[in-house]
Design a protein around this motif. Structure first.
Motif, PDB file in Angstrom:
ATOM      1  N   LEU A 108      -3.570  -2.160   4.198  1.00 39.37           N
ATOM      2  CA  LEU A 108      -2.214  -1.669   3.979  1.00 39.37           C
ATOM      3  C   LEU A 108      -1.260  -2.723   3.419  1.00 39.37           C
ATOM      4  CD1 LEU A 108      -1.681   0.482   7.211  1.00 39.37           C
ATOM      5  CD2 LEU A 108      -2.425   1.244   4.946  1.00 39.37           C
ATOM      6  N   VAL A 109      -1.383  -3.969   3.867  1.00 40.84           N
ATOM      7  CA  VAL A 109      -0.438  -5.012   3.451  1.00 40.84           C
ATOM      8  C   VAL A 109      -0.933  -5.743   2.203  1.00 40.84           C
ATOM      9  CG1 VAL A 109       0.784  -7.103   4.158  1.00 40.84           C
ATOM     10  CG2 VAL A 109       0.333  -5.300   5.831  1.00 40.84           C
ATOM     11  N   GLY A 120      -3.700  -4.862   0.395  1.00 40.61           N
ATOM     12  CA  GLY A 120      -4.351  -3.972  -0.559  1.00 40.61           C
ATOM     13  C   GLY A 120      -5.700  -4.494  -1.003  1.00 40.61           C
ATOM     14  N   THR A 157      -1.395  -1.483  -6.312  1.00 44.84           N
ATOM     15  CA  THR A 157      -0.696  -0.276  -5.845  1.00 44.84           C
ATOM     16  C   THR A 157      -0.723  -0.138  -4.327  1.00 44.84           C
ATOM     17  OG1 THR A 157      -2.712   1.021  -6.176  1.00 44.84           O
ATOM     18  CG2 THR A 157      -1.138   0.944  -7.999  1.00 44.84           C
ATOM     19  N   ARG A 158      -1.631  -0.851  -3.661  1.00 39.08           N
ATOM     20  CA  ARG A 158      -1.709  -0.771  -2.197  1.00 39.08           C
ATOM     21  C   ARG A 158      -1.052  -1.967  -1.516  1.00 39.08           C
ATOM     22  NH1 ARG A 158      -6.433  -1.338  -0.233  1.00 39.08           N
ATOM     23  NH2 ARG A 158      -7.825  -1.435  -2.018  1.00 39.08           N
ATOM     24  N   ARG A 159      -0.388  -2.814  -2.277  1.00 41.41           N
ATOM     25  CA  ARG A 159       0.323  -3.948  -1.701  1.00 41.41           C
ATOM     26  C   ARG A 159       1.611  -3.473  -1.041  1.00 41.41           C
ATOM     27  NH1 ARG A 159      -0.200  -9.633  -3.101  1.00 41.41           N
ATOM     28  NH2 ARG A 159      -2.379 -10.068  -2.598  1.00 41.41           N
ATOM     29  N   ASN A 160       1.857  -3.921   0.186  1.00 44.32           N
ATOM     30  CA  ASN A 160       3.074  -3.540   0.914  1.00 44.32           C
ATOM     31  C   ASN A 160       3.609  -4.737   1.684  1.00 44.32           C
ATOM     32  OD1 ASN A 160       3.360  -0.440   0.661  1.00 44.32           O
ATOM     33  ND2 ASN A 160       1.214  -0.709   1.188  1.00 44.32           N
ATOM     34  N   ASN A 161       4.845  -4.588   2.141  1.00 45.06           N
ATOM     35  CA  ASN A 161       5.449  -5.613   2.984  1.00 45.06           C
ATOM     36  C   ASN A 161       4.844  -5.552   4.379  1.00 45.06           C
ATOM     37  OD1 ASN A 161       7.715  -6.747   4.876  1.00 45.06           O
ATOM     38  ND2 ASN A 161       8.211  -7.452   2.818  1.00 45.06           N
ATOM     39  N   SER A 192       6.246  -5.401   7.049  1.00 45.17           N
ATOM     40  CA  SER A 192       7.007  -4.516   7.935  1.00 45.17           C
ATOM     41  C   SER A 192       6.348  -3.152   8.096  1.00 45.17           C
ATOM     42  CB  SER A 192       8.430  -4.338   7.404  1.00 45.17           C
ATOM     43  OG  SER A 192       8.403  -3.772   6.106  1.00 45.17           O
ATOM     44  N   ILE A 193       5.424  -2.796   7.216  1.00 50.60           N
ATOM     45  CA  ILE A 193       4.749  -1.501   7.329  1.00 50.60           C
ATOM     46  C   ILE A 193       3.925  -1.414   8.604  1.00 50.60           C
ATOM     47  CG2 ILE A 193       2.640  -2.164   6.100  1.00 50.60           C
ATOM     48  CD1 ILE A 193       2.692   0.577   4.752  1.00 50.60           C
ATOM     49  N   SER A 235       1.916   2.811  10.909  1.00 52.44           N
ATOM     50  CA  SER A 235       1.304   3.645   9.874  1.00 52.44           C
ATOM     51  C   SER A 235      -0.214   3.677  10.044  1.00 52.44           C
ATOM     52  CB  SER A 235       1.650   3.099   8.484  1.00 52.44           C
ATOM     53  OG  SER A 235       3.043   3.077   8.309  1.00 52.44           O
TER      54      SER A 235
END
Length: 282
Positions: A170-171, A173, A219-223, A225-226, A231
């Motif tokens: 999730l973070v 990716g 496209t699957r890179r996130n902060n 904080s997720i 999630s």
């Protein structure tokens, strides 16, 4: 008849007997230490008052002090013997990112496999503390951006493995060369908490599980904080072994899964063929 033993021989005999007693005492102490100070908890049969669970005794171990500069041990071949090369082992006190940046010319993704043994950065699932993860994030992003092939091992599947899988999927990716898999070379020592239950498991066994990643999908890179939002991992992942992660399960890819993809490819080829035919007639 009594035989007189010389004084020197008698002294040697006394010394040898004293040494033997000291050695036996040392062995007994060592056996007692192993029996009562081991971190492995043995479960005894019930019915006897002496059969009880003994809590593990974990003693403080002095920290390993490494030199400021890399210490290298070389196993060079002896003269006269033909060999393809020699091994070099070095110990360095630094973070992974700084170590790799200092050796950008010699340590490359093409010739390097990085192994992280029981890093524990996913334990925030159990401890609710993300400080260790935050310290790891810069190095994990660097390894992912540079496309280093990394193999990680985990000590359990209810906290460490779950947390690390969330971070990678999730973070970061991450692209998985190998989705989480039981390690056949796990540690022999198993630490189990007496308060552990099926609902709230508490156990650890070094290198119980492993997974391998290389690169990432932007496209699957996130902060980070997720992770606080709780999630779920609602993405579909596939590794190089043909294993698929979907809806919380890892399964082997079957032929039925490949048929829809093959059918769609055939339809695309037919559509392109029709389009090219229309262009020629026009």
């Amino acid at each position: 008849k009594s035989t007189k033993v010389p004084r020197d021989c008698r002294d040697q005999k006394r010394e040898s007997e004293a040494d033997g007693k000291d050695k036996s005492k040392t062995v007994k102490r060592a056996e007692k230490h192993v029996r009562f100070s081991t971190v492995e908890i043995r479960k005894f049969k019930s019915g006897s008052p002496s059969h009880a669970l003994r809590k593990p005794v974990i003693k403080e171990v002095p920290p390993l002090v490494l030199p400021a500069h890399p210490t290298t041990f070389e196993d060079k071949p002896k003269s006269g013997k033909k060999t393809s090369g020699f091994s070099v082992v070095s110990l360095t006190k630094s973070t992974t990112g700084s170590f790799l940046r200092q050796r950008q010319r010699e340590i490359l993704p093409e010739n390097t496999l990085i192994v992280g043994f029981n890093t524990g950065y996913g334990n925030f699932v159990e401890s609710k503390d993300k400080r260790l993860l935050e310290e790891w994030m810069a190095d994990l992003r660097y390894l992912s951006d540079k496309k280093f092939r990394c193999l990680f091992t985990c000590a359990n599947d209810y906290a460490d493995l779950v947390g690390e899988f969330k971070v990678q999927a999730l973070v970061l990716g991450a692209n998985f060369d190998m989705l989480p898999f039981p390690n056949p070379f796990e540690s022999a020592t198993h630490l189990s908490d007496p308060e552990s239950t099926p609902q709230t498991p508490k156990w650890a066994r070094a290198n119980s599980f492993m997974y391998m990643i290389c690169g990432h999908c932007a496209t699957r890179r996130n902060n980070i904080s997720i992770l606080s939002k709780g999630s779920a991992i609602d993405v579909e992942l596939e590794d190089s072994l043909g294993r698929v992660y979907k809806d919380g399960n890892i399964t082997k890819k079957t032929r039925a899964d490949e048929r829809p993809r093959a059918a769609s490819l055939k339809e695309k080829s037919r559509a392109t063929a029709k389009a090219t035919g229309k262009k020629k007639t026009a």
